[in-house]
Design a protein around this motif. Structure first.
Motif, short mmCIF file in Angstrom:
data_model
loop_
_atom_site.label_atom_id
_atom_site.label_comp_id
_atom_site.label_asym_id
_atom_site.label_seq_id
_atom_site.Cartn_x
_atom_site.Cartn_y
_atom_site.Cartn_z
N PHE A 46 -44.82 -2.53 -35.90
CA PHE A 46 -43.97 -1.45 -36.54
C PHE A 46 -44.37 -1.23 -38.07
CE2 PHE A 46 -40.25 0.34 -38.61
CZ PHE A 46 -40.29 1.60 -38.33
N ALA A 47 -44.73 -0.11 -38.70
CA ALA A 47 -45.10 -0.13 -39.87
C ALA A 47 -44.20 0.78 -40.91
CB ALA A 47 -46.68 0.52 -40.04
N GLY A 48 -43.38 1.56 -40.41
CA GLY A 48 -42.52 2.33 -40.97
C GLY A 48 -42.28 3.72 -40.16
N PHE A 49 -41.38 4.39 -41.11
CA PHE A 49 -41.29 6.03 -40.54
C PHE A 49 -42.10 7.28 -41.55
CE2 PHE A 49 -37.53 4.07 -38.60
CZ PHE A 49 -37.76 4.77 -37.16
N GLY A 50 -42.75 8.04 -41.14
CA GLY A 50 -43.32 8.72 -41.95
C GLY A 50 -42.55 10.03 -42.06
N LYS A 51 -42.26 10.91 -40.89
CA LYS A 51 -41.53 12.15 -40.92
C LYS A 51 -40.13 12.09 -41.43
CE LYS A 51 -44.12 14.20 -37.34
NZ LYS A 51 -44.39 14.78 -35.88
N ALA A 52 -39.54 11.05 -41.00
CA ALA A 52 -37.94 10.87 -41.38
C ALA A 52 -37.82 10.79 -42.86
CB ALA A 52 -37.60 9.65 -40.59
N THR A 53 -38.74 9.97 -43.59
CA THR A 53 -38.50 9.75 -44.98
C THR A 53 -38.91 11.32 -45.74
OG1 THR A 53 -40.80 9.00 -45.04
CG2 THR A 53 -39.25 7.28 -44.92
N LYS A 54 -39.70 12.25 -45.34
CA LYS A 54 -40.18 13.19 -45.99
C LYS A 54 -38.65 14.13 -45.81
CE LYS A 54 -44.93 13.37 -45.09
NZ LYS A 54 -46.00 13.92 -44.53
N GLU A 55 -38.18 14.19 -44.51
CA GLU A 55 -37.01 14.85 -44.21
C GLU A 55 -35.80 14.36 -45.08
OE1 GLU A 55 -36.11 14.86 -40.23
OE2 GLU A 55 -38.12 15.85 -39.66
N LYS A 56 -35.84 13.21 -45.42
CA LYS A 56 -34.67 12.83 -46.27
C LYS A 56 -34.92 13.28 -47.73
CE LYS A 56 -32.37 8.34 -47.17
NZ LYS A 56 -32.44 6.96 -47.24
N SER A 57 -36.09 13.00 -48.28
CA SER A 57 -36.24 13.59 -49.67
C SER A 57 -36.11 14.78 -49.84
CB SER A 57 -37.66 13.27 -49.87
OG SER A 57 -38.63 13.85 -48.97
N LYS A 58 -36.24 15.65 -48.78
CA LYS A 58 -35.83 17.34 -48.68
C LYS A 58 -34.32 17.29 -48.99
CE LYS A 58 -39.84 19.24 -46.35
NZ LYS A 58 -40.09 19.84 -45.04
N GLU A 59 -33.58 16.82 -48.17
CA GLU A 59 -32.22 16.61 -48.02
C GLU A 59 -31.77 16.17 -49.78
OE1 GLU A 59 -30.90 14.46 -44.98
OE2 GLU A 59 -31.51 15.71 -43.42
N GLU A 60 -32.23 14.98 -50.05
CA GLU A 60 -31.91 14.61 -51.26
C GLU A 60 -32.09 15.65 -52.40
OE1 GLU A 60 -32.72 9.81 -50.60
OE2 GLU A 60 -33.87 10.90 -51.86
N LEU A 61 -33.30 16.29 -52.38
CA LEU A 61 -33.44 17.30 -53.45
C LEU A 61 -32.40 18.51 -53.31
CD1 LEU A 61 -37.55 17.68 -53.15
CD2 LEU A 61 -35.96 16.70 -55.15
N GLU A 62 -32.00 19.05 -52.08
CA GLU A 62 -31.04 19.79 -51.64
C GLU A 62 -29.82 19.41 -52.45
OE1 GLU A 62 -31.07 20.80 -47.74
OE2 GLU A 62 -33.00 21.82 -47.81
N THR A 63 -29.42 18.34 -52.17
CA THR A 63 -28.09 17.75 -52.84
C THR A 63 -28.39 17.65 -54.54
OG1 THR A 63 -28.82 15.63 -52.48
CG2 THR A 63 -27.32 16.72 -50.83
N LYS A 64 -29.32 17.37 -54.88
CA LYS A 64 -29.36 17.50 -56.56
C LYS A 64 -29.28 18.86 -56.96
CE LYS A 64 -32.48 13.37 -57.14
NZ LYS A 64 -33.60 12.83 -57.73
N GLU A 65 -30.09 19.92 -56.37
CA GLU A 65 -29.85 21.23 -56.67
C GLU A 65 -28.26 21.57 -56.47
OE1 GLU A 65 -32.55 23.59 -54.38
OE2 GLU A 65 -34.19 22.55 -55.13
N GLU A 66 -27.83 21.36 -55.79
CA GLU A 66 -26.34 21.83 -55.56
C GLU A 66 -25.50 21.19 -56.71
OE1 GLU A 66 -25.08 20.57 -51.70
OE2 GLU A 66 -26.11 22.20 -50.73
#
Length: 75
Positions: free
Chosen positions: A41-61
């Motif tokens: 197992f090497a890690g997650f790809g799509k899940a980390t991208k989705e998480k960063s989008k969510e973090e950006l949205e919370t920062k903007e709010e």
């Protein structure tokens, strides 16, 4: 040869041309660095991208909320 995904349990067919394989859930697997030809197992790809989008949205709010506070203080 097949890899069984540790996160979702789905079987992934292995393409021998590539040393990295991706599961549909976003998990990545790579060849082991030891001499055994196992897949690790090497890690997650799509899940980390989705998480960063969510973090950006919370920062903007938060920024919008702070701007609204400042405007209320000025008036």
């Amino acid at each position: 040869m097949e890899i069984v995904c540790k996160s979702c349990g789905k079987k992934i067919p292995v393409d021998e041309k590539f040393s990295i394989q991706e599961c549909g859930c976003g998990a990545y697997y790579r060849r082991s660095r030891s001499f055994s030809q196992k897949w690790v197992f090497a890690g997650f790809g799509k899940a980390t991208k989705e998480k960063s989008k969510e973090e950006l949205e919370t920062k903007e709010e938060k920024e919008k909320y702070e701007v609204q506070k400042l405007r209320k203080k000025k008036s």
